[in-house]
Structure formats: C-alpha cells, structure tokens
Write an enzyme that holds these catalytic residues in place. Structure first.
Site, PDB file in Angstrom:
ATOM      1  N   LYS A  42       6.941  -5.276  -6.203  1.00  0.00           N
ATOM      2  CA  LYS A  42       6.084  -5.993  -7.144  1.00  0.00           C
ATOM      3  C   LYS A  42       6.172  -5.315  -8.511  1.00  0.00           C
ATOM      4  CE  LYS A  42       1.198  -7.420  -7.525  1.00  0.00           C
ATOM      5  NZ  LYS A  42      -0.112  -7.355  -6.833  1.00  0.00           N
ATOM      6  N   SER A  57      -2.376 -11.413  -5.979  1.00  0.00           N
ATOM      7  CA  SER A  57      -1.463 -11.382  -7.106  1.00  0.00           C
ATOM      8  C   SER A  57      -0.015 -11.049  -6.731  1.00  0.00           C
ATOM      9  CB  SER A  57      -1.948 -10.335  -8.121  1.00  0.00           C
ATOM     10  OG  SER A  57      -1.971  -9.026  -7.540  1.00  0.00           O
ATOM     11  N   SER A  68      -4.823  -9.382  -2.622  1.00  0.00           N
ATOM     12  CA  SER A  68      -3.535  -9.626  -3.267  1.00  0.00           C
ATOM     13  C   SER A  68      -2.307  -9.353  -2.410  1.00  0.00           C
ATOM     14  CB  SER A  68      -3.442  -8.824  -4.567  1.00  0.00           C
ATOM     15  OG  SER A  68      -4.305  -9.358  -5.534  1.00  0.00           O
TER      16      SER A  68
END
Length: 530
Positions: A114, A195, A219
């Site tokens: 990420k 996210s 997330s």
C-alpha cells in the site's frame, strides 16, 4: 515497468489485434487470471521451490497483467507505482535459488505494498496525495525490511483512499489525487472499500502473489471483505509502524491481504520480528472444541448476508465448534464522538512528526501545509470532496490535552475491558464472530460513500487494537462477502488457525468476474429484461 518488456507486450497485443482483424475472427475478451498466478501465494512459493518457474517469469507475468487490466482493459487503477528494480530483484532471487542460497519461503515472490508504506526502492510513498509526490525516502519500513530479508520482490505500490481515508466525511473509498479511482474487479462499478482499496483489488485480480494493507478502523477488513480476500489486522504493535504514513498510533497497523489464510500466515512470519511461526498451528481441526461468540446485534439486516452468515455458522458447528449467541452488545454514550476526537488529535500530532522527517523533496512539513496545498491544487485534489477532517484535525491541540486523554481512556475502556475482554469472559467464548461487512454499494462520485445497513463490529477490534481476521464466506450476485474472527490481544496465531479451519472446509473465495455492473449478472439481467 521495464521499457523493453512493456514494448514487447504492446507489440504482442497489437499483433494479435491485427491478426484478428485480418482473419475477421472475433476474439473473446477475458480478464481472468490463468495458471500459477491465479492461485494462492503458497502455490507460487512451492513452484519456486520445485524449480517449476522462476522469479523473473513470475514478475514478468504480473507486470504483463498489470499492463493488461490495471492500465488498460477494465482499468482497475489498483497499482499506483511500479518498482523499476523489480525485475533485477527477481533475477537476483533466481541466482540465489540456483546456488541453493534461498533466503526463505518468500524468496522471489512478487508482492505489492500500500502506498503509505515506505520502501527503499526508487518509488515515492505518497498516501495518494500530491503533497507527497516527491517523498522518495530510500528507507524500508521494518515490515518491508522483513519481507526483503526473505527475498521477496517488491513489485510496486498500490492505490488507496487518500490519506488512508482520513480526509473528509464525504470521501470516496479507493480514490486518491495521484491514483484516481480504484475499481472492484468483481464488479467494476462497486465500491472497493478502503482505505487499502488498491491492495484488495490488486490481489483479487492476481496482480501480485500477495499484498500489504494498513488499518486504523476497517481499512484491511473492509476491502478484503468486498474483494473476496483474506485480510488480517494484527494486534497493534506486533507489526512495527515506523516509516508508514500515520493516522493514529493507538490504532494503526499494517497487515497482509491474501488469497488464503496460510498465505497471510507466511506473510506475517516475514513482517513480524521474532521467532513466532504464525503458520505452525494451522489445522483443519483448529475449531474443534472452540466456543464461538456470535454478536447477533452486529449481523445486519440484509437477508442475503444473514443467509450466508448462518451457513458459515453451520460449517463451524460441523467442524466441532460450539455457537454461543450474544445479544444486547452496544457502545456507551459518547463513544463515536470520543473515537473521532482521538483520531483527530493523533492524526495531527503523528502526521506533523512524519512530515517533518519526510524526504528532502517534500515541501509540506505540517498538516496545515497539506491543507494549503490542496486549496492551491483544488482542481486535482478537491474536485470530488473536501478536506473537512484535515481541517478539524489541524484545529486540535497537543496530545497532553486533557480532552484527548479522557477520550482515549473512554474508547479504549469501552472496546477493551468493557468490550471484547468482557464479552469473551462473560460468555466464556474463545473468539467473537460476525459478518465482515455489508454488500458493497456502487461507487458514487456525487454523494461519496453511501453504505447500506452495516454488518459487523470491526470497530471494536480496531479501537481496542486487538486482532481481526476476515475470511471469504461466498458472494451475493457476484459481490463477495466475508466472515470475521476477533479475539483478545495477542491471540493472532489462534485467530489465523480458526480462520484456516473454516476456509479449508468451505473454500468459498470467489474469483473476480470483471462485470461492468450488477445488471450483467445472469439472474439479474434476466429479471431486468421484461
């Protein structure tokens, strides 16, 4: 991406298209992965160990797939940056294996990070924001150093909800100013959640063997749920958070997002310093004799979710578990207000500290600078939603404020001693189980995220800092669903074992269909065409 490889791939595609045009033969468009890369990471690990493939071949295959379906085709926009050194890392791994000098099980395995996690590779760590577009730090977060020490190939970075979805109450999950909108590979107009949206979409679409996400509150779990993956949020502190763009030191953690629980356990072995083997206790019999607390007030109201959840509970009973219904669980007054207050205080303090130590090319050195930059580049950053959470956070004081300290004590007590710990003890259960979330709604650039009646209680584990695992429990009209296992602090390996037993018995991970919308699902299409 290697320029020669990209050119060769483009030439191959153009040649195929030209040939089809000349012969006037229709060529079906398919985006589904095939062969080794379509399966779990453990298959890749075993194939490398047996010499059935090479790391270079694997890396090229993933790069080709990224070019075909992330940059083109359905344009998932899950990958925000590619590591120009990925093929060199893969080649070095192949040399080590040829010399019988493998660094570990993950040697040569391509993984995605990420894009709020730093790596020493020549890629910026942006959190999706133009404010960090030049944040090339040249340093590894400890979890990346652990993966690298086992020889993993750092393939690139994944898109995310900008600032890990702590910019606005009206945001769109999976959108960032740098990466645009990530698409859910199961149904392209459906919310990929956030996210860690890019990691979820990328691993579901077989753009890498495994990925790493981060979570403050949902997330990792939510994007794993809606993309049909295993997602594991470890106990806070187990995976060091150094050199990761922060929101909340009391809640932030990185964790693996994979196709199987065993994949997640192998990733944890590399990401966590120490000798604990998170795969050691994985067994099909791990649920035998286990008492499972079912949080009935958190199961939601959607009939399809409820049906899938009851099927999951029946499977757990068949595996020897005892099901204990728990009702009446609720949050105390003021919990949500205090929870937001904690995040606002911690975000300002921790982000200011991070920005002060960012790469030399970064001009924003405080949260207030980020707010000003967004206003100056409103056409790119503020076209879809605002920055109300950035502004409310910037108005907060230091972490010594009594308001913050009281709010933190309140929410941790409610989620720990009076939350998960109390439920486990009072009902004499080993683990708490709920659906992992509702069915993913459509992406809505007008209203922002608009979710149906919520299912799940992941906020308890998130605020408490306790471990939380989601495992696929099927799909509804092509949209994935997961089941959650939550436990006490430090019970990470135990949760993985429970999830593995359920997963092995049910095998309900759905493959992405790349449908444009639900109207393309056969049963729905037939019903709509009246």
């Amino acid at each position: 991406m290697d320029i020669r490889f990209a050119a060769a791939l483009s030439a191959l595609v153009l040649t195929a298209c030209a040939t089809a045009a000349v012969e006037d033969v229709p060529v079906p468009v398919t985006y589904e992965a095939e062969g080794l890369i379509a399966g779990p990471m453990t298959g890749v690990v075993e194939a490398l160990a047996r010499g059935e493939t090479s790391s270079v071949e694997l890396t090229q295959a993933y790069l080709g797939r990224i070019a075909a379906i992330d940059d083109a085709g359905p344009k998932l926009q899950a990958v925000i940056a590619l590591n120009p050194d990925a093929l060199a890392q893969a080649a070095a791994s192949d040399v080590r294996r040829a010399r019988a000098e493998s660094l570990g099980p993950l040697d040569g395995v391509p993984v995605l990070l990420k894009d709020n996690i730093e790596s020493l590779d020549p890629m910026p760590t942006t959190a999706g924001s133009l404010a960090l577009k030049d944040n090339v730090t040249g340093r590894d977060s400890p979890l990346v150093a652990g993966l690298r020490a086992e020889g993993a190939v750092i393939l690139g970075k994944t898109n995310l909800s900008e600032w890990a979805n702590f910019r606005s109450n009206f945001s769109m999950s999976g959108w960032s100013g740098i990466g645009g909108q990530t698409r859910n590979p199961h149904m392209l107009d459906r919310n990929p959640c956030g996210s860690s949206s890019g990691t979820g979409a990328a691993i579901a679409a077989s753009l890498a063997a495994a990925g790493v996400g981060t979570e403050t509150n949902g997330s990792i779990i939510c994007p794993s749920n809606v993309n049909g993956l295993v997602g594991f949020k470890p106990t806070v502190g187990l995976v060091p958070q150094t050199y990761i763009v922060p929101i909340s030191p009391s809640q932030d953690t990185a964790g693996p997002m994979t196709k199987t629980v065993r994949d997640a356990a192998l990733m944890m072995n590399a990401m966590v310093a120490g000798d604990e083997d998170f795969s050691e206790h994985l067994s099909g019999a791990a649920l035998k004799g286990v008492r499972i607390g079912v949080l009935r007030d958190a199961q939601g109201s959607n009939p399809d979710v409820l049906a899938a959840f009851e099927t999951a509970l029946r499977a757990m009973r068949q595996l020897g578990a005892t099901i204990v219904d728990i009702e009446g669980q609720s949050t105390p007054p003021g919990f949500w207000a205090d929870s937001l207050l904690v995040l606002e205080y911690e975000f300002k303090a921790s982000l200011d500290a991070y920005l002060a130590d960012a790469a030399p090319g970064v001009e924003t050195r405080a949260l207030s600078d980020v707010i000003a930059l967004n206003l100056a580049h409103a056409e790119a950053e503020l076209a879809l939603f605002g920055q109300d959470l950035l502004e409310s956070s910037d108005a907060k004081g230091p972490l010594t404020d009594e308001t913050y300290l009281t709010a933190l004590a309140n929410v941790q007590r409610a989620s720990r001693e009076e939350g998960i710990d109390r439920l486990l003890a009072e009902f004499d259960v080993d683990v708490l189980v709920t659906p992992s979330g509702p069915i993913a709604p459509r992406i809505d650039p007008v209203n922002g995220d608009t979710w149906p009646d919520w299912a799940g209680a992941g906020y308890l584990a998130a605020v408490a800092g306790y471990p939380h695992l989601t495992v696929p429990m099927g799909e509804v009209h092509g949209i994935p669903l997961g089941v959650s296992f939550m436990g006490a602090k430090g019970t990470d390996a135990r949760l993985l074992a429970y999830g593995h037993a359920y997963e092995t018995a049910t095998a309900l991970r759905p493959e992405p269909g790349y449908l444009p919308s639900a109207e393309e699902w056969p049963e729905i299409a037939a019903a709509m065409a009246r």
